[in-house]
Design an enzyme around this catalytic site. Sequence first.
Site, PDB file in Angstrom:
ATOM      1  N   HIS A  82       0.843  -1.190   0.000  1.00 30.68           N
ATOM      2  CA  HIS A  82       0.000   0.000   0.000  1.00 30.68           C
ATOM      3  C   HIS A  82       0.879   1.241   0.000  1.00 30.68           C
ATOM      4  O   HIS A  82       1.851   1.324   0.739  1.00 30.68           O
ATOM      5  CB  HIS A  82      -0.897   0.022   1.251  1.00 30.68           C
ATOM      6  CG  HIS A  82      -1.734   1.252   1.336  1.00 30.68           C
ATOM      7  ND1 HIS A  82      -2.886   1.412   0.597  1.00 30.68           N
ATOM      8  CD2 HIS A  82      -1.569   2.408   2.032  1.00 30.68           C
ATOM      9  CE1 HIS A  82      -3.401   2.609   0.852  1.00 30.68           C
ATOM     10  NE2 HIS A  82      -2.622   3.225   1.715  1.00 30.68           N
ATOM     11  N   ASP A 161     -14.931   2.995   8.575  1.00 32.59           N
ATOM     12  CA  ASP A 161     -13.873   3.921   8.153  1.00 32.59           C
ATOM     13  C   ASP A 161     -14.396   4.896   7.117  1.00 32.59           C
ATOM     14  O   ASP A 161     -14.075   6.078   7.149  1.00 32.59           O
ATOM     15  CB  ASP A 161     -12.668   3.147   7.598  1.00 32.59           C
ATOM     16  CG  ASP A 161     -11.678   4.115   6.962  1.00 32.59           C
ATOM     17  OD1 ASP A 161     -11.132   4.941   7.712  1.00 32.59           O
ATOM     18  OD2 ASP A 161     -11.500   4.092   5.729  1.00 32.59           O
ATOM     19  N   ARG A 168     -14.309  13.125   9.378  1.00 30.48           N
ATOM     20  CA  ARG A 168     -13.025  13.764   9.720  1.00 30.48           C
ATOM     21  C   ARG A 168     -12.698  14.872   8.736  1.00 30.48           C
ATOM     22  O   ARG A 168     -12.148  15.907   9.099  1.00 30.48           O
ATOM     23  CB  ARG A 168     -11.912  12.706   9.721  1.00 30.48           C
ATOM     24  CG  ARG A 168     -11.959  11.800  10.939  1.00 30.48           C
ATOM     25  CD  ARG A 168     -11.102  10.568  10.747  1.00 30.48           C
ATOM     26  NE  ARG A 168      -9.737  10.895  10.412  1.00 30.48           N
ATOM     27  CZ  ARG A 168      -8.936  10.156   9.638  1.00 30.48           C
ATOM     28  NH1 ARG A 168      -9.365   9.012   9.127  1.00 30.48           N
ATOM     29  NH2 ARG A 168      -7.719  10.534   9.388  1.00 30.48           N
ATOM     30  N   SER A 183      -7.266   4.023   9.876  1.00 30.25           N
ATOM     31  CA  SER A 183      -8.068   4.081   8.664  1.00 30.25           C
ATOM     32  C   SER A 183      -7.409   3.266   7.543  1.00 30.25           C
ATOM     33  O   SER A 183      -8.040   2.404   6.914  1.00 30.25           O
ATOM     34  CB  SER A 183      -8.213   5.561   8.264  1.00 30.25           C
ATOM     35  OG  SER A 183      -8.654   5.691   6.952  1.00 30.25           O
ATOM     36  N   LYS A 187      -8.544  -0.985   6.106  1.00 32.36           N
ATOM     37  CA  LYS A 187      -8.866  -1.411   4.737  1.00 32.36           C
ATOM     38  C   LYS A 187      -7.915  -2.509   4.269  1.00 32.36           C
ATOM     39  O   LYS A 187      -8.304  -3.456   3.588  1.00 32.36           O
ATOM     40  CB  LYS A 187      -8.830  -0.203   3.802  1.00 32.36           C
ATOM     41  CG  LYS A 187     -10.032   0.707   4.030  1.00 32.36           C
ATOM     42  CD  LYS A 187      -9.933   2.029   3.317  1.00 32.36           C
ATOM     43  CE  LYS A 187      -9.033   2.976   4.020  1.00 32.36           C
ATOM     44  NZ  LYS A 187      -9.253   4.394   3.821  1.00 32.36           N
TER      45      LYS A 187
HETATM   46  N1  URA Z   1      -5.931   7.706   3.655  1.00 31.91           N
HETATM   47  C1  URA Z   1      -6.842   6.945   4.293  1.00 31.91           C
HETATM   48  O1  URA Z   1      -7.274   5.926   3.772  1.00 31.91           O
HETATM   49  N2  URA Z   1      -7.245   7.338   5.508  1.00 31.91           N
HETATM   50  C2  URA Z   1      -6.791   8.447   6.129  1.00 31.91           C
HETATM   51  O2  URA Z   1      -7.195   8.731   7.218  1.00 31.91           O
HETATM   52  C3  URA Z   1      -5.850   9.230   5.447  1.00 31.91           C
HETATM   53  C4  URA Z   1      -5.425   8.828   4.207  1.00 31.91           C
END
Ligand code: URA
Length: 433
Positions: A82, A161, A168, A183, A187
Amino acid sequence: MRMVDVIMNKRNGKQLTEEEIRFFIEGYTEETIPDYQVSALLMAIYYKGMTEKETAVLTQAMVDSGDTIDLSPIVGSKVDKHSTGGVGDKTTFIVGPLVASVGVPVAKMSGRGLGHTGGTLDKLESIEGFKIEMTEQEFIDNVNKYKLAVAGQTGNLAPADKKLYALRDVTATVDSIPLIAGSIMSKKLASGADSIVLDVKTGSGAFMKSIENSEALAKEMVTIGKNLGRNTVAIISDMNQPLGFEIGNANEVKEAVEVLQGKKVNDLRELALALASHMTVLAKTFASYDEAYKVLEENLENRKAFEAFRSFVGAQGGDVSMIDDLTKLPSSKHQVEVKAETDGYVTAIDAESIGIAAMYLGAGRATKDDKINHGVGITLKKKIGDEIKAGEALAVLLSDTTSPTDSIEKVLNAYEISSNSLGEKTLIYKVIQ
Ligand code: URA
């Protein structure tokens, strides 16, 4: 349990219990707790932070809020990669086939971009016929057969999320390290890999501008991964200029394929080899990073990785002749040079501005319904450390209009030229494991 008490506990600097964290994540996902209370809690977290234990529990609760992908029918150790996002980052197209070339399965779920250029899927769709929709069974069969498949994100991964990130965004609580780390990792964990390699970008074009913050984020994500049973390694890599020379969609695929064909695009090739080496060590194919690096470098030279990419493209319906003859990929109607106004050395290239200039040309989406123009983009002619003479090209805009003035101005302003050379930038600052 009352949400007001959870907020008060965090406001007063207490460590939240697992029950409290699960209560708020489940309540928010099921819409029994309103936005205003979650906003207050997020702001309290922003100021008071979270412990390692709280962050792990938060991440697991977000994973548990939705579906998880079961990759167990795939033979071998599954490693995911990632990147926290950067301009010109096409490493996936090199790393995937490189890792596959030594038999390590790569099962990649990817998204579309709402950024300066398309996401991985958009870029791949530059190849005629390439399809990213497939059933879960086809995806698994392809990974087992070709060791590499890329599919659009399916299922309802980490819905908590998704909701929290949107909240947020409008409550000034995005840039909290435990919240970002949770976050991203929620994923990744929901996507089912056994181990994870993270490329945390740092610099002007990155989400995290300073090395200190990037390192803190990397450490937090590695800790979450380990606490939740996944081997995780993070590389902190430079994003003070775009990666490679191409920014766009088809031209990024072209540059990646050229590396697979043996071309030495320094920063791009180096970063891809580093990421792939860590991935194959985590998969236990190699005992050491140096051994992995050596074999993977050979697989670029002997074109095994290129062959893995060809098989993958063919398996997903893509026109392989476009990979063999890169001039067949979509291209722009015009090429417009952006020329330097002074002599000197390039000391900085604001990656974000280059990304925005590419978006103005049509390479990215400003809203989610926008269509991507795969043929447009930007080719950099000069990078940090290069000497430049007034009137020489800094970059070429691949444009469908003859005078893309907004993009020209943006690219010109992105370049910093001074009379003294700073030398080349460091590419990889640190590895956290
Ligand atoms: N990318 C994400 O997936 N989450 C965040 O909080 C910031 C960047």
